[in-house]
Design a protein around this motif. Structure first.
Motif, PDB file in Angstrom:
ATOM      1  N   SER A   1      15.853   3.775  -0.694  1.00 20.98           N
ATOM      2  CA  SER A   1      14.624   3.671   0.094  1.00 20.98           C
ATOM      3  C   SER A   1      13.536   4.556  -0.500  1.00 20.98           C
ATOM      4  O   SER A   1      13.814   5.494  -1.254  1.00 20.98           O
ATOM      5  N   VAL A   2      12.282   4.245  -0.096  1.00 16.66           N
ATOM      6  CA  VAL A   2      11.123   5.037  -0.505  1.00 16.66           C
ATOM      7  C   VAL A   2      10.260   5.251   0.734  1.00 16.66           C
ATOM      8  O   VAL A   2       9.975   4.298   1.480  1.00 16.66           O
ATOM      9  N   GLU A   3       9.843   6.501   0.961  1.00 16.58           N
ATOM     10  CA  GLU A   3       8.903   6.791   2.038  1.00 16.58           C
ATOM     11  C   GLU A   3       7.494   6.857   1.459  1.00 16.58           C
ATOM     12  O   GLU A   3       7.224   7.621   0.528  1.00 16.58           O
ATOM     13  N   LEU A   4       6.609   6.020   2.004  1.00 16.85           N
ATOM     14  CA  LEU A   4       5.220   5.953   1.564  1.00 16.85           C
ATOM     15  C   LEU A   4       4.328   6.608   2.615  1.00 16.85           C
ATOM     16  O   LEU A   4       4.532   6.423   3.819  1.00 16.85           O
ATOM     17  N   THR A   5       3.333   7.372   2.172  1.00 22.54           N
ATOM     18  CA  THR A   5       2.311   7.925   3.064  1.00 22.54           C
ATOM     19  C   THR A   5       0.940   7.682   2.443  1.00 22.54           C
ATOM     20  O   THR A   5       0.811   7.628   1.219  1.00 22.54           O
ATOM     21  N   TRP A   6      -0.083   7.501   3.306  1.00 25.40           N
ATOM     22  CA  TRP A   6      -1.442   7.260   2.823  1.00 25.40           C
ATOM     23  C   TRP A   6      -2.451   7.728   3.875  1.00 25.40           C
ATOM     24  O   TRP A   6      -2.096   7.954   5.038  1.00 25.40           O
ATOM     25  N   LYS A   7      -3.693   7.837   3.462  1.00 23.33           N
ATOM     26  CA  LYS A   7      -4.769   8.183   4.399  1.00 23.33           C
ATOM     27  C   LYS A   7      -5.281   6.895   5.029  1.00 23.33           C
ATOM     28  O   LYS A   7      -5.820   6.041   4.342  1.00 23.33           O
ATOM     29  N   PRO A   8      -5.147   6.728   6.352  1.00 21.70           N
ATOM     30  CA  PRO A   8      -5.593   5.485   6.990  1.00 21.70           C
ATOM     31  C   PRO A   8      -7.102   5.292   6.851  1.00 21.70           C
ATOM     32  O   PRO A   8      -7.875   6.242   6.761  1.00 21.70           O
ATOM     33  N   THR A   9      -7.513   4.048   6.862  1.00 15.99           N
ATOM     34  CA  THR A   9      -8.942   3.714   6.760  1.00 15.99           C
ATOM     35  C   THR A   9      -9.604   3.612   8.115  1.00 15.99           C
ATOM     36  O   THR A   9     -10.813   3.429   8.197  1.00 15.99           O
ATOM     37  N   GLY A  10      -8.845   3.711   9.189  1.00 19.32           N
ATOM     38  CA  GLY A  10      -9.362   3.446  10.525  1.00 19.32           C
ATOM     39  C   GLY A  10      -8.769   2.185  11.112  1.00 19.32           C
ATOM     40  O   GLY A  10      -8.876   1.943  12.318  1.00 19.32           O
ATOM     41  N   ALA A  11      -8.172   1.351  10.254  1.00 25.67           N
ATOM     42  CA  ALA A  11      -7.488   0.160  10.743  1.00 25.67           C
ATOM     43  C   ALA A  11      -6.177   0.565  11.411  1.00 25.67           C
ATOM     44  O   ALA A  11      -5.632   1.644  11.177  1.00 25.67           O
ATOM     45  N   GLU A  12      -5.650  -0.340  12.236  1.00 27.25           N
ATOM     46  CA  GLU A  12      -4.415  -0.041  12.945  1.00 27.25           C
ATOM     47  C   GLU A  12      -3.188  -0.452  12.132  1.00 27.25           C
ATOM     48  O   GLU A  12      -2.163   0.228  12.154  1.00 27.25           O
ATOM     49  N   TRP A  13      -3.299  -1.567  11.388  1.00 23.41           N
ATOM     50  CA  TRP A  13      -2.150  -2.135  10.694  1.00 23.41           C
ATOM     51  C   TRP A  13      -2.377  -2.171   9.187  1.00 23.41           C
ATOM     52  O   TRP A  13      -3.516  -2.296   8.724  1.00 23.41           O
ATOM     53  N   TYR A  14      -1.228  -2.114   8.438  1.00 23.07           N
ATOM     54  CA  TYR A  14      -1.278  -2.104   6.972  1.00 23.07           C
ATOM     55  C   TYR A  14      -0.125  -2.942   6.429  1.00 23.07           C
ATOM     56  O   TYR A  14       0.926  -3.067   7.066  1.00 23.07           O
ATOM     57  N   LYS A  15      -0.349  -3.509   5.242  1.00 22.79           N
ATOM     58  CA  LYS A  15       0.718  -4.233   4.552  1.00 22.79           C
ATOM     59  C   LYS A  15       1.003  -3.566   3.209  1.00 22.79           C
ATOM     60  O   LYS A  15       0.083  -3.127   2.511  1.00 22.79           O
ATOM     61  N   ILE A  16       2.327  -3.541   2.893  1.00 23.52           N
ATOM     62  CA  ILE A  16       2.810  -2.892   1.667  1.00 23.52           C
ATOM     63  C   ILE A  16       3.104  -3.970   0.636  1.00 23.52           C
ATOM     64  O   ILE A  16       3.715  -4.999   0.944  1.00 23.52           O
ATOM     65  N   SER A  17       2.662  -3.739  -0.589  1.00 25.72           N
ATOM     66  CA  SER A  17       2.995  -4.619  -1.716  1.00 25.72           C
ATOM     67  C   SER A  17       3.843  -3.822  -2.699  1.00 25.72           C
ATOM     68  O   SER A  17       3.665  -2.615  -2.868  1.00 25.72           O
ATOM     69  N   ARG A  18       4.791  -4.527  -3.381  1.00 19.52           N
ATOM     70  CA  ARG A  18       5.716  -3.844  -4.294  1.00 19.52           C
ATOM     71  C   ARG A  18       6.130  -4.738  -5.445  1.00 19.52           C
ATOM     72  O   ARG A  18       6.022  -5.968  -5.359  1.00 19.52           O
ATOM     73  N   ARG A  19       6.652  -4.109  -6.503  1.00 20.64           N
ATOM     74  CA  ARG A  19       7.343  -4.848  -7.569  1.00 20.64           C
ATOM     75  C   ARG A  19       8.387  -3.941  -8.200  1.00 20.64           C
ATOM     76  O   ARG A  19       8.210  -2.728  -8.288  1.00 20.64           O
ATOM     77  N   ASP A  20       9.513  -4.586  -8.645  1.00 18.90           N
ATOM     78  CA  ASP A  20      10.639  -3.873  -9.266  1.00 18.90           C
ATOM     79  C   ASP A  20      10.426  -3.920 -10.774  1.00 18.90           C
ATOM     80  O   ASP A  20      10.667  -4.946 -11.418  1.00 18.90           O
ATOM     81  N   LEU A  21       9.928  -2.830 -11.326  1.00 19.19           N
ATOM     82  CA  LEU A  21       9.650  -2.792 -12.763  1.00 19.19           C
ATOM     83  C   LEU A  21      10.944  -2.897 -13.570  1.00 19.19           C
ATOM     84  O   LEU A  21      10.986  -3.547 -14.619  1.00 19.19           O
ATOM     85  N   THR A  22      11.984  -2.272 -13.079  1.00 18.19           N
ATOM     86  CA  THR A  22      13.257  -2.305 -13.812  1.00 18.19           C
ATOM     87  C   THR A  22      13.788  -3.728 -13.896  1.00 18.19           C
ATOM     88  O   THR A  22      14.379  -4.128 -14.914  1.00 18.19           O
TER      89      THR A  22
END
Length: 808
Positions: free
Chosen positions: A648-669
């Protein structure tokens, strides 16, 4: 009405004036009448102070200002808005746009009130160095009557002269005894600020000064013999001034022009003169009588416009109103400034007759004073009677209206019980007016008036009640009281004091029965109340507002605005999705604008407005349709961080003021080349992504999302997960034909497949058919003396290090 937009300008030629920039009084009166009829913004106002600006412009300052246009019959619509002060700039003989605070859909006073529940009325202003400073007085309502208000202090507003853009507005360190700003006189590099003190029925003038042409600086107050920095030391200059009056230097004299306030509801305007701004003032000089008083109106607030006056004349403005609001609503032209002009200095009248002799004053019947004097010899002699209320502090004699003519007796009415009075008489002939006679003194004895007789009431459709009573001898004012019988009110409440024989009070509570009584106010006190008359006010619900205008906001809400139906109404806003029959619960508001909650993106809605008064909600307006649109977020999240753990990976970010967010990813390996967006959105500024491949390197990005879609992605972040491959793999053979393999687990609970081969025999890797868990594996039936190799395969195919041993 549009804030900042030019309205229809009213222009007047200066040809009839003695020189450019000077005006005849009828020109200015007609100019403001036409402006009120055609501007669409300024319907009428009072105060009418003028401030010279650069470029031969004039700033006109007003207090209570009605907004809008008159009805086709010349009436003031009940829907007319009201703000407590405003301004207009006149340039080249034209009245320009109306200046006010707030916005077009919700106008407010140009000079705001310093506290909730208060309002500001304009005093006077001064322009210096590209700035305009305006004094205004703050008040709080003290009763239901039109004259019921209490001074709370004085504020100073600062504006740019070029645009009248408001600057700071601050409350000055002054008390509530004197309303400062009745006049501002520029003299000798400083300002003299005149004010008015109300004391009972009398008003007194005061004066303060600054050391520089800056009203924000320190003030000094005239004490009667010098100057003090303490306002409490301010001394009275003279009595009988209005709340606002004019003071200017004319030649070698200072001229004070005021409405005559030594008498209640006088029609006279007078001037006093002095050799210095502080007095002593001599007079009065009677200038003119306002004709509007004979029509049942009141006049007040004189101002002197010396910069606009024609040569050899004084230009004076005054205001007109009626204490019965039904009258002023019926005729919008009443509540607009009037202008008059007088020759100055006054022409000499020659040598008048001798002053009357032998004046006596005695207490008369019904609380009056009976005066008598000896006749003056000559042809065509008439007389004028003057009176001074010594007890009230009146500083000058005042001429009584409706004098005796040629008679040598007179009855003075409207006296106050227990007050000491002085009377004087002059003789008038074609040669002029004599000096005043020797004064005669008396103390008034005035009984209370009788109770008013028959009182009639009539309910109006807006919840107000019109009250009529008969003429009452020796009474100038009556008080009207109302008692809410339905509400269980025990003590009547005063609705105000009124002159004449009628008043309109309210609005009162819809459907409640009230008892109305009237009390006569005389010099001997109040009469007993009249016999009560009962009435039940009914309030017709207000008409439907005009169709509102709607603007879709990026957050999915809708901003709605509509014209006011009438002052002091609330509104209900109804919303429904097109195709749905029920409107649902309305949203209440006390303004003429409303913001809905965010609506569903892409859906079409209908919105309507209903006005509400004490009689209930009126009909809805015609509905307006609009499609709700939610704009995708415009900002990308910042400061994306990633912390990896096994799987697993824990992600944190500074919110923009929106309530909801979507995560995008790719497996480089795994060789993935494009970021794939998760279907499920997460809330807030952090998330844990599970079910990742141990030991793989991943790239992540985050984007805010709403019903309108996803916003721009954040900058990407890369992270490699730790490997779950067991460590310290070892093999040993403790018995013949057997081998034991042990290891250290990195992640507990995994299932392993063990691979092995006989290297001595050249065997290829083969997988034990039985999965194992834990950290130990044992096998048997191996060939003694042969060397074997062992390794572990994880569920994702990852292989551990190899361990080898020789079988016993």
């Amino acid at each position: 009405m549009a804030a900042g937009a030019l309205v229809t300008a009213v222009a007047w030629s200066d040809d009839s004036g003695d020189e450019v920039g000077r005006f005849a009084p009828e020109q200015l009166t007609a100019m403001f009448q036409e402006y009120g009829d055609t501007s669409g913004t300024w319907l009428g106002a009072d105060r009418t102070a003028s401030v010279p600006l650069s470029g031969d412009r004039t700033l006109w300052l007003f207090s209570d200002t009605f907004l809008g246009s008159p009805g086709e019959d010349g009436s003031r619509p009940r829907a007319s808005g009201l703000i407590s002060n405003s301004a207009i700039v006149q340039e080249n003989g034209r009245l320009g746009r109306l200046h006010y605070g707030g916005i077009a859909s919700d106008p407010a006073a140009l000079v705001p009130s310093p506290a909730a529940g208060e309002f500001t009325w304009i005093g006077d202003g001064a322009a210096f160095g590209g700035r305009v400073q305006v004094l205004a007085n703050s008040y709080r309502r003290s009763g239901a009557g039109p004259l019921d208000h209490k001074l709370t202090g004085t504020v100073l507003a600062d504006f740019t002269e070029s645009s009248l853009t408001p600057g700071p507005v601050r409350k000055l360190p002054l008390g509530d005894r004197i309303s400062w700003g009745s006049e501002i006189l520029s003299e000798g590099g400083r300002y003299y600020i005149y004010g008015t003190e109300g004391s009972g029925a009398m008003k007194f003038a005061h004066v303060a000064r600054t050391s520089t042409p800056d009203l924000a600086g320190a003030w000094e107050f005239w004490t009667g013999g010098g100057w003090s920095a303490t306002e409490a030391d301010s001394a009275r200059l003279l009595s009988g001034v209005g709340t606002n009056y004019g003071v200017r230097r004319v030649g070698d004299q200072y001229v004070l022009v005021t409405h005559e306030n030594n008498l209640i509801f006088s029609a006279d305007f007078v001037a006093y003169t002095a050799d210095s701004p502080t007095g002593p003032f001599q007079g009065p000089h009677y200038l003119f009588r306002a004709p509007e008083v004979a029509q049942g109106n009141i006049v007040y607030d004189a101002d002197l416009h010396l910069e606009l006056s024609r040569k050899g004349r004084l230009l004076v403005s005054y205001n007109v109103n009626n204490l019965d609001e039904a009258v002023t609503y019926a005729d919008a032209s009443i509540y607009r400034p009037r202008f008059a002009e007088v020759t100055w200095p006054p022409a000499g009248t020659g040598r008048g007759p001798a002053a009357p002799q032998g004046l006596t004053a005695a207490v008369g019947g019904a609380g009056t004073a009976s005066l008598a004097w000896q006749p003056v010899a000559g042809q065509g002699v008439s007389y004028e009677v003057y009176r001074r209320d010594v007890t009230a502090g009146q500083t000058h004699f005042v001429r009584l209206p409706d004098g005796p003519g040629a008679a040598t007796t007179f009855r003075s009415e409207f006296l106050t019980d227990g007050h000491d009075y002085e009377f004087a008489v002059s003789a008038v002939s074609l040669r002029g007016e004599s000096a005043l006679s020797t004064a005669a003194a008396m103390r008034a004895t005035v009984p209370p008036p009788d109770a008013p007789g028959v009182v009639e009431v009539r309910a109006l459709p807006d919840g107000r009640v019109t009250v009529h009573w008969g003429q009452i001898p020796f009474v100038q004012l009556v008080k009207v009281f109302h008692r809410d019988v339905t509400g269980g009110q025990e003590k009547p409440a005063e609705a105000g004091a009124f002159p004449g024989v009628s008043a309109t009070i309210g609005p009162l509570t819809h459907g409640h029965e009230y008892e109305i009584t009237v009390v006569a106010v005389g010099g001997g006190g109040d009469s007993p109340p009249s016999r009560g008359v009962r009435v039940t006010p009914r309030v017709t619900p207000p008409p439907a507002p005009a169709m509102p205008t709607a603007e879709a906001r990026p957050d999915g809400s809708v901003h709605l605005t509509w014209p006011a139906v009438a002052p002091d109404l609330t509104y209900q806003v109804f919303t429904r999705e097109v195709g749905v029959a029920d409107w649902g619960l309305p949203g209440p508001t006390g303004r003429t604008s409303f913001d809905t909650v965010p609506l569903r993106h892409g859906r079409e809605y209908e919105l309507a407005v209903a006005a509400v008064n004490s009689g209930g909600a009126g009909e809805k307006s015609l509905p307006i349709r609009i499609r709700a649109v939610v704009a995708a977020p415009a900002a990308a999240p910042e400061r994306l961080r990633a912390e990896a753990e096994l799987g697993s990976v824990e992600l944190t970010w500074k919110p923009t003021g929106a309530e909801w967010y979507k995560i995008s990813r790719r497996d480089l390996t795994a060789g993935e080349t494009e970021l794939a967006e998760d279907e499920i959105a997460v809330k807030g500024g952090s998330a844990v992504v599970h079910h990742l491949a141990d030991g793989h390197e991943y790239e992540f990005a985050v984007a805010a999302v709403n019903d309108g879609g996803s916003g721009p992605r954040s900058a990407t972040v890369r992270v490699r997960l730790p490997s779950a491959v067991p460590s310290k793999v070892s093999a040993r053979s403790d018995r013949a034909g057997e081998v034991t393999v042990v290891w250290t687990e990195i992640r507990r609970g995994l299932t392993y497949r063990v691979q092995l081969r006989d290297t001595t025999a050249g065997e290829q890797w083969r997988t034990d058919p039985f999965p194992v868990t834990g950290a130990r594996y044992q096998t048997a039936l191996l060939t003694a003396g042969h060397r074997y190799e062992f390794r572990l395969q994880l569920p994702d195919g990852t292989l551990s290090a190899t361990a080898a041993t020789t079988v016993r």
